[in-house]
Structure formats: C-alpha cells, structure tokens
Design a protein around this motif. Structure first.
Motif, PDB file in Angstrom:
ATOM      1  N   ASP A 422       0.468  -1.106   0.263  1.00  0.00           N
ATOM      2  CA  ASP A 422       0.064   0.000   0.167  1.00  0.00           C
ATOM      3  C   ASP A 422       1.082   0.921  -0.204  1.00  0.00           C
ATOM      4  O   ASP A 422       0.351   2.177  -0.823  1.00  0.00           O
ATOM      5  N   VAL A 423       1.631   1.360   0.885  1.00  0.00           N
ATOM      6  CA  VAL A 423       3.213   2.414   0.646  1.00  0.00           C
ATOM      7  C   VAL A 423       3.743   3.002  -0.442  1.00  0.00           C
ATOM      8  O   VAL A 423       3.686   4.170  -0.691  1.00  0.00           O
ATOM      9  N   MET A 424       3.806   0.793  -1.042  1.00  0.00           N
ATOM     10  CA  MET A 424       4.609   1.538  -2.558  1.00  0.00           C
ATOM     11  C   MET A 424       4.077   2.074  -3.478  1.00  0.00           C
ATOM     12  O   MET A 424       4.686   2.866  -4.356  1.00  0.00           O
ATOM     13  N   ILE A 425       2.761   1.649  -3.794  1.00  0.00           N
ATOM     14  CA  ILE A 425       1.890   1.878  -4.867  1.00  0.00           C
ATOM     15  C   ILE A 425       1.461   3.333  -4.040  1.00  0.00           C
ATOM     16  O   ILE A 425       1.622   4.323  -5.105  1.00  0.00           O
ATOM     17  N   ASP A 426       1.321   4.427  -2.883  1.00  0.00           N
ATOM     18  CA  ASP A 426       1.150   5.588  -3.125  1.00  0.00           C
ATOM     19  C   ASP A 426       2.256   6.430  -3.440  1.00  0.00           C
ATOM     20  O   ASP A 426       1.921   7.743  -4.001  1.00  0.00           O
ATOM     21  N   MET A 427       3.166   5.593  -3.276  1.00  0.00           N
ATOM     22  CA  MET A 427       4.832   6.202  -3.047  1.00  0.00           C
ATOM     23  C   MET A 427       4.612   6.438  -5.216  1.00  0.00           C
ATOM     24  O   MET A 427       5.132   7.761  -4.990  1.00  0.00           O
ATOM     25  N   ILE A 428       4.436   6.118  -5.619  1.00  0.00           N
ATOM     26  CA  ILE A 428       4.697   5.824  -7.106  1.00  0.00           C
ATOM     27  C   ILE A 428       3.237   6.489  -7.581  1.00  0.00           C
ATOM     28  O   ILE A 428       4.312   7.491  -8.538  1.00  0.00           O
ATOM     29  N   LYS A 429       2.605   6.128  -7.208  1.00  0.00           N
ATOM     30  CA  LYS A 429       1.310   7.518  -7.450  1.00  0.00           C
ATOM     31  C   LYS A 429       2.162   8.994  -7.353  1.00  0.00           C
ATOM     32  O   LYS A 429       1.595   9.672  -7.948  1.00  0.00           O
ATOM     33  N   ARG A 430       2.324   9.047  -6.464  1.00  0.00           N
ATOM     34  CA  ARG A 430       2.878  10.870  -5.632  1.00  0.00           C
ATOM     35  C   ARG A 430       4.096  10.724  -6.632  1.00  0.00           C
ATOM     36  O   ARG A 430       3.880  12.803  -6.675  1.00  0.00           O
ATOM     37  N   THR A 431       4.894  10.392  -7.301  1.00  0.00           N
ATOM     38  CA  THR A 431       5.690  10.471  -7.899  1.00  0.00           C
ATOM     39  C   THR A 431       5.910  10.266  -8.992  1.00  0.00           C
ATOM     40  O   THR A 431       7.291  10.681  -9.780  1.00  0.00           O
ATOM     41  N   GLY A 432       5.169   9.386  -9.964  1.00  0.00           N
ATOM     42  CA  GLY A 432       5.290   8.857 -11.129  1.00  0.00           C
ATOM     43  C   GLY A 432       5.913   8.341 -11.544  1.00  0.00           C
ATOM     44  O   GLY A 432       7.170   8.555 -12.380  1.00  0.00           O
ATOM     45  N   THR A 433       6.282   7.352 -11.030  1.00  0.00           N
ATOM     46  CA  THR A 433       8.035   5.945 -10.533  1.00  0.00           C
ATOM     47  C   THR A 433       7.210   5.338 -11.188  1.00  0.00           C
ATOM     48  O   THR A 433       5.593   4.703 -10.710  1.00  0.00           O
ATOM     49  N   GLN A 434       7.771   3.540 -10.652  1.00  0.00           N
ATOM     50  CA  GLN A 434       7.220   2.414 -10.742  1.00  0.00           C
ATOM     51  C   GLN A 434       7.608   1.624  -9.642  1.00  0.00           C
ATOM     52  O   GLN A 434       8.726   2.164  -8.844  1.00  0.00           O
ATOM     53  N   LEU A 435       6.820   0.155  -9.264  1.00  0.00           N
ATOM     54  CA  LEU A 435       7.052  -0.054  -7.861  1.00  0.00           C
ATOM     55  C   LEU A 435       8.841  -0.518  -6.982  1.00  0.00           C
ATOM     56  O   LEU A 435       9.087  -0.151  -6.250  1.00  0.00           O
ATOM     57  N   PRO A 436       9.238  -1.116  -8.381  1.00  0.00           N
ATOM     58  CA  PRO A 436      11.299  -1.393  -8.340  1.00  0.00           C
ATOM     59  C   PRO A 436      12.191   0.432  -7.559  1.00  0.00           C
ATOM     60  O   PRO A 436      12.809   0.131  -6.728  1.00  0.00           O
ATOM     61  N   ASP A 437      11.604   1.193  -8.578  1.00  0.00           N
ATOM     62  CA  ASP A 437      12.204   2.127  -8.180  1.00  0.00           C
ATOM     63  C   ASP A 437      11.705   2.674  -6.528  1.00  0.00           C
ATOM     64  O   ASP A 437      12.719   3.406  -5.524  1.00  0.00           O
ATOM     65  N   THR A 438      10.685   2.445  -5.701  1.00  0.00           N
ATOM     66  CA  THR A 438      10.993   2.989  -4.174  1.00  0.00           C
ATOM     67  C   THR A 438      11.322   2.068  -3.655  1.00  0.00           C
ATOM     68  O   THR A 438      11.501   2.501  -1.970  1.00  0.00           O
ATOM     69  N   LEU A 439      12.116   1.242  -3.829  1.00  0.00           N
ATOM     70  CA  LEU A 439      13.198   0.484  -3.183  1.00  0.00           C
ATOM     71  C   LEU A 439      14.493   1.385  -2.761  1.00  0.00           C
ATOM     72  O   LEU A 439      16.067   0.562  -2.047  1.00  0.00           O
ATOM     73  N   GLY A 440      14.819   2.099  -3.944  1.00  0.00           N
ATOM     74  CA  GLY A 440      16.033   2.629  -3.995  1.00  0.00           C
ATOM     75  C   GLY A 440      15.522   4.222  -3.841  1.00  0.00           C
ATOM     76  O   GLY A 440      15.456   4.406  -2.701  1.00  0.00           O
ATOM     77  N   THR A 441      17.473   5.460  -3.849  1.00  0.00           N
ATOM     78  CA  THR A 441      17.075   6.790  -3.289  1.00  0.00           C
ATOM     79  C   THR A 441      16.631   7.554  -4.465  1.00  0.00           C
ATOM     80  O   THR A 441      16.041   8.830  -4.410  1.00  0.00           O
ATOM     81  N   VAL A 442      17.747   7.381  -5.149  1.00  0.00           N
ATOM     82  CA  VAL A 442      17.421   8.447  -6.275  1.00  0.00           C
ATOM     83  C   VAL A 442      16.666   8.534  -7.143  1.00  0.00           C
ATOM     84  O   VAL A 442      16.588   9.619  -7.844  1.00  0.00           O
ATOM     85  N   ARG A 443      16.705   7.586  -8.171  1.00  0.00           N
ATOM     86  CA  ARG A 443      15.861   7.343  -8.455  1.00  0.00           C
ATOM     87  C   ARG A 443      14.314   7.756  -8.462  1.00  0.00           C
ATOM     88  O   ARG A 443      14.034   8.868  -9.618  1.00  0.00           O
ATOM     89  N   MET A 444      13.849   7.705  -7.461  1.00  0.00           N
ATOM     90  CA  MET A 444      12.515   8.060  -7.483  1.00  0.00           C
ATOM     91  C   MET A 444      12.538   9.483  -7.690  1.00  0.00           C
ATOM     92  O   MET A 444      11.196  10.042  -7.636  1.00  0.00           O
ATOM     93  N   TRP A 445      13.094  10.365  -6.289  1.00  0.00           N
ATOM     94  CA  TRP A 445      12.889  12.110  -6.182  1.00  0.00           C
ATOM     95  C   TRP A 445      13.661  11.731  -7.481  1.00  0.00           C
ATOM     96  O   TRP A 445      13.407  13.590  -7.948  1.00  0.00           O
TER      97      TRP A 445
END
Length: 449
Positions: A422-445
């Motif tokens: 749930d947290v991961m899906i909320d993060m990618i919605k807010r940042t326009g990224t994909q699920l594996p990006d939430t496990l990193g730091t730089v790419r998502m931001w």
C-alpha cells in the motif's frame, strides 16, 4: 480507460503494460517516444530549478544527444509523467488494485539431477528392452515413475549398464539447494492470489489429509481430542501434477491465465526467483513463458563475498518481500528469517519440523520419533502411529503441504499488517515512478523533481 501498470525496455525499444478498464485485462503497448532533455535558449519556456535566470528549451532525441543536457529522461519516464501522472494524486491513472501473488516454492534436497539439453545419442534399457534415444528425451522417462524404477543407461566409457542415478551426464548436489545450479527437483509451488482469494498448491503427490487440514489447520496434526476447527480466510485448490515438469508447466499456465502484476516471495531475490528461472532452464523448458509480455533475463554477481541474483521478468514485478520489509519497517530484528519476522509481527510462526533429520525427510515421510517428546509431540497423531509401526508417509506429507501453505499465508499477513505494498503504490502515484524505484533512493526523487 487505460491504467498504468509497468514499463520496460527491450533492446532499443520501450513498452508498457496497461490495464484496460473496459475489458479488465492488461495489454502490452509500444512506447513510441524519444528521450527528453532541455538545452539553454534565451526564448526557452522553462527555467533551471537552481537558477531561474537560465532559460531552457525542451527537445527530444537519442540518449546520446541528451547526455550532457539538462533534465535527461528516458521515454518511459516522461511517458508516465505525460500520460498517467498528476500532481493531484487522486487524478493519477495507475492501477492501484493490482493482482498480487504471494509465492513460495519447496524443493528436494540433494536428490535430483541436472539434465543438459542435448541431442547426444544414448542407449537405454527398460525391462530388458534396449532402445536408442537422446539425453534431451530422458526427461520424459525420468519423470515417469513407473518407468524410472526399471530404467538403465549404457555407460560407453566403462562399457556397462548403470542405473540412472550413476549416469555420467547427471550432476548431483550433496548440500542444500543453491539457486545458481538449481539441481534439485521443485516439489511444490504455493501461490496465494489476492484477487481471486485462492491459495493454489501444485504438488507431485496426493494430499491425502487435505480435508483434515482445511478444517483444523495447525491442530490437524494432533489426536482428535486436541483438534480445534480453524477456518481459512481463502479457498484452497490443490493439484497433484504427477511430476516436476508438469508441475512447472501448470505454474506457467497459471501465470498466463491469471496474469499477476506483482509477485512477492520472502528472500525471493536470493532463492525462489533465481531457482525457478534456472530450474526451468535446466529442464529444457522455455523461460520466456514466465512472462506474458516479453523476455526474461537473469544475472548474478559477487558482492561482499555473497552472490546476488537478478531475475527480470518483463511486464511483471518479481519483488522480494524481505527487502521491502527491511526498507519500510524501521525496527531492528535479531535476524530477518520468515519465522522471526512472523513471530515478532504477527505472533505466529512457521510450521516446525524438528522430528525430521533432514528437510527432505519431511517430504518423503522419514519420521524420526523423538526419544524425549515434548508435550506437543505427545499430542501428535504421527507420534502414536509410529509407536504402532504404522506407515506415517501420508501424515508426514500432509503436514509438509500445510507447511508450504502456511509459509505463503504468512507473507500475505505480514504485507497486510504492515501495509507494505500500500505504501509503495502510494509512493509511485505521488512521484510518477514504478514499484522497484521505491526500494532505491535517487531514481524516484529524480523523476519526481
């Protein structure tokens, strides 16, 4: 309406998986865009975020053309931003209710063999009848148990007939299964589908006491007076596939039919995923059937003395729930075994099997009756049957199946208790990224900014 699910690159082309809400099925579509970047231009419509006096013009081209320019983004990154993302997260066009599979596998230990895929001619003898075949065809004979008992192979080097176990083109592993070799047979797949709310169990034997375990759960192993009814919160479908090849093909067919977006396994990146990939390959099956959308790639490397694996299944996210837990749960644990995390998160544990000298004995039913049984062991039906010299094979295997079922159920309970996906899906919605990006730091931001 199309809802974004995943995107990937194959060779020099880019693709996406989207959910068609009209058909409720996912589709593969090509992303026909170039890289995006910005170049200084006095009449540019954009400003450099660190110096708004620097005006920039948006351009498109190859990654090489944009290498030294401002804000270089791949076709995938700006396609997601342009087509699906919105600063108002309630308007983001993502599939926020994807099909998730909680998955686990069980393997034999030190008892199976690796088949090279080859057309080498060999002589075999079945019930004293000789014939010529290929190593590649031996799989079919090996996994037909009725033929396996009387099967022999002619060793041309030593000029004698040998049983299959001694054949020189076989490779045997004497230790615990290692994913890079995947020599041992996969004995069971466990898949808990969150959309259908069904636990699929694919084995190679009958589950003789299935009804007992589905009614009494953990207490099914006890004598009747100690059993307590326990209703499972999902349906269970057990399939006896007969042999390993049929088992794997049944698993791949379920992928094709159900098309999960996310797979979650505990230590999946370290064991389950590379083992599945390499076992499929060792058996001469088509690894691309693990994906409904494209290719499947595999790599391994040494890092700080440990071997790391990467299995990339295009169109699907094969994620490691242990890594996700470590990333988002800010709590120290003595270790990150499934048993420890289950106990500290849920107050529950895996099924214990200390009565078996080796894990493979749990599967085959070689029960080692304890000389100083605990109170719990004294309540077990298998303990009393062994005292009377009754066959305990079916009881043991039934507990083995329950062991696999419960492991997989624990994954779902941990994820839902901690709300990890749930947290991961909320993060990618807010940042326009994909699920594996939430496990990193730089790419998502980097994508968000």
């Amino acid at each position: 309406m199309k809802l974004f699910e995943s995107a990937w690159q194959e060779d020099w082309e880019f693709y996406e998986r989207v959910l068609n809400t009209e058909t409720n099925k996912s589709e593969k579509r090509k992303i026909d865009k170039q890289h995006e970047f910005f170049v200084p231009k006095t009449t540019g419509l954009y400003s450099y975020m660190l110096d708004d006096t620097v005006k920039l013009d948006k351009q498109y081209g190859s990654s090489k053309a944009g290498r030294d320019k401002f804000g270089l983004s791949s076709p995938i990154e700006h396609h997601i931003r342009d087509e699906y993302w919105n600063e108002d997260s309630s308007k983001v066009l993502y599939n926020t209710n994807p099909r998730i599979w909680y998955i686990d596998i069980e393997t034999r230990v030190g008892l199976s063999y690796k088949y090279p895929t080859t057309n080498k001619k060999v002589k075999i003898r079945i019930e004293n009848k000789e014939q010529e075949t290929t190593v590649d065809k031996l799989r079919e004979i090996f996994y037909d148990n009725s033929k396996y008992k009387s099967f022999e192979y002619f060793n041309e080097i030593e000029n004698k007939w040998e049983s299959l176990q001694l054949a020189r083109f076989m490779e045997r592993n004497s230790g615990f299964p290692v994913p890079e070799k995947a020599l041992e047979e996969i004995s069971m797949f466990q898949i808990l589908d969150n959309t259908d709310n069904i636990m699929y169990l694919f084995g190679t034997k009958d589950w003789k006491y299935q009804d007992l375990y589905l009614k009494y759960g953990d207490s099914a192993k006890f004598l009747k007076e100690h059993q307590q009814e326990s209703e499972l919160p999902f349906e269970v479908k057990y399939v006896n596939c007969g042999n390993e090849i049929s088992l794997i093909k049944t698993f791949m067919k379920l992928i094709k039919d159900k098309d999960p977006l996310i797979l979650l396994a505990w230590n999946g990146s370290g064991f389950d995923y590379p083992y599945i990939h390499n076992r499929v390959k060792n058996l001469g099956l088509d690894v691309t059937e693990l994906s409904n959308y494209g290719s499947v790639s595999y790599s391994e490397r040494e890092f700080k003395g440990l071997k790391e694996f990467k299995v990339d299944v295009k169109g699907h996210y094969w994620l490691d729930l242990k890594d996700i837990y470590k990333k988002f749960v800010f709590k120290n644990h003595s270790n990150y075994s499934l048993n420890t995390i289950s106990y500290e998160t849920l107050g529950d544990t895996k099924v214990q099997h200390s009565e078996y000298s080796k894990f493979d004995d749990f599967y085959t039913g070689v029960y080692n009756r304890p000389t100083n049984p605990t109170d719990e062991q004294l309540k077990m039906q298998i303990y009393h049957d062994s005292l009377e010299d009754k066959d305990t094979t079916d009881l043991s295997h039934s507990e083995f199946v329950w062991y696999g079922l419960k492991d997989t159920w624990l994954l779902k309970r941990i994820n839902e208790r901690m709300k990890l996906t749930d947290v991961m899906i909320d993060m990618i919605k807010r940042t326009g990224t994909q699920l594996p990006d939430t496990l990193g730091t730089v790419r998502m931001w980097g994508q968000y900014l």
